[in-house]
Design a protein around this motif. Structure first.
Motif, mmCIF file in Angstrom:
data_model
loop_
_atom_site.group_PDB
_atom_site.id
_atom_site.type_symbol
_atom_site.label_atom_id
_atom_site.label_comp_id
_atom_site.label_asym_id
_atom_site.label_seq_id
_atom_site.Cartn_x
_atom_site.Cartn_y
_atom_site.Cartn_z
ATOM 1 N N CYS A 103 -0.755 -15.467 5.870
ATOM 2 C CA CYS A 103 -1.048 -16.882 6.115
ATOM 3 C C CYS A 103 -2.470 -16.958 6.698
ATOM 4 O O CYS A 103 -3.054 -15.940 7.082
ATOM 5 N N ASP A 104 -3.028 -18.137 6.745
ATOM 6 C CA ASP A 104 -4.418 -18.304 7.195
ATOM 7 C C ASP A 104 -4.672 -17.744 8.585
ATOM 8 O O ASP A 104 -5.662 -17.057 8.818
ATOM 9 N N SER A 105 -3.772 -18.023 9.527
ATOM 10 C CA SER A 105 -4.001 -17.555 10.893
ATOM 11 C C SER A 105 -3.929 -16.032 10.979
ATOM 12 O O SER A 105 -4.732 -15.406 11.692
ATOM 13 N N ASP A 106 -3.006 -15.419 10.238
ATOM 14 C CA ASP A 106 -2.921 -13.954 10.238
ATOM 15 C C ASP A 106 -4.157 -13.340 9.582
ATOM 16 O O ASP A 106 -4.659 -12.309 10.024
ATOM 17 N N GLU A 120 4.911 -4.802 12.743
ATOM 18 C CA GLU A 120 6.210 -4.688 12.068
ATOM 19 C C GLU A 120 6.071 -4.769 10.551
ATOM 20 O O GLU A 120 6.828 -4.121 9.823
ATOM 21 N N LYS A 121 5.102 -5.547 10.075
ATOM 22 C CA LYS A 121 4.879 -5.686 8.635
ATOM 23 C C LYS A 121 4.055 -4.527 8.059
ATOM 24 O O LYS A 121 3.909 -4.421 6.852
ATOM 25 N N GLY A 122 3.480 -3.688 8.929
ATOM 26 C CA GLY A 122 2.719 -2.536 8.458
ATOM 27 C C GLY A 122 1.248 -2.783 8.175
ATOM 28 O O GLY A 122 0.590 -1.959 7.560
ATOM 29 N N SER A 178 -5.319 -0.663 15.401
ATOM 30 C CA SER A 178 -6.057 -0.196 14.230
ATOM 31 C C SER A 178 -5.469 -0.843 12.982
ATOM 32 O O SER A 178 -4.269 -1.137 12.936
ATOM 33 N N ALA A 179 -6.300 -1.026 11.974
ATOM 34 C CA ALA A 179 -5.837 -1.586 10.703
ATOM 35 C C ALA A 179 -5.238 -0.476 9.845
ATOM 36 O O ALA A 179 -5.795 0.612 9.750
ATOM 37 N N LEU A 180 -4.090 -0.753 9.247
ATOM 38 C CA LEU A 180 -3.473 0.172 8.306
ATOM 39 C C LEU A 180 -3.732 -0.249 6.865
ATOM 40 O O LEU A 180 -3.644 0.570 5.959
ATOM 41 N N ILE A 181 -4.019 -1.515 6.680
ATOM 42 C CA ILE A 181 -4.298 -2.077 5.356
ATOM 43 C C ILE A 181 -5.739 -2.583 5.367
ATOM 44 O O ILE A 181 -6.131 -3.334 6.257
ATOM 45 N N GLY A 182 -6.521 -2.172 4.370
ATOM 46 C CA GLY A 182 -7.928 -2.558 4.311
ATOM 47 C C GLY A 182 -8.152 -3.990 3.857
ATOM 48 O O GLY A 182 -7.323 -4.574 3.149
#
Length: 120
Positions: A7-10, A52-54, A64-68
């Motif tokens: 979503c936009d805020s995320d 929780e969503k990874g 840290s970011a797991l998804i680029g």
């Protein structure tokens, strides 16, 4: 196909993470307050949800970011083209340009991208 969608805020939160990661969660709270106008509780709730969503990990108060960013942008774009234009890239480009003019340089860049991604 399963797309990564935020979503936009995320997505705005992830922009802060991508720019500063790895980042201490306390520092992230301050950044989100400054950049997004968020309260501490909102930031911690979002950290928990996206962990929780990874999308991110929060270990020892370091996020840290797991998804680029590129992966999320690619999936969001593909989902939009699929949903809105039935997956038709030509229909998307026609709607996007909508009578606008592009520079010769922009046209050359688009042609190069098409050549790079064309099936032989």
């Amino acid at each position: 196909m399963e797309y990564l969608k935020l979503c936009d805020s995320d997505y705005r939160f992830m922009l802060v993470v991508w720019e500063h990661a790895p980042v201490n969660s306390g520092t992230l709270v301050k950044l989100c307050s400054q950049v997004l106008g968020w309260k501490k509780s909102t930031t911690y709730t979002t950290i928990k949800k996206l962990s929780e969503k990874g999308y991110i990990k929060n270990e020892n108060a370091v996020v840290s970011a797991l998804i680029g960013k590129e992966r999320v942008q690619r999936d969001e774009s593909a989902y939009f083209v699929e949903r809105t234009f039935g997956g038709s890239l030509p229909q998307f480009l026609a709607a996007f340009l909508g009578g606008k003019k592009i520079t010769t340089e922009e046209a050359e860049k688009i042609k190069k991208l098409i050549d790079q991604h064309s099936e032989e």
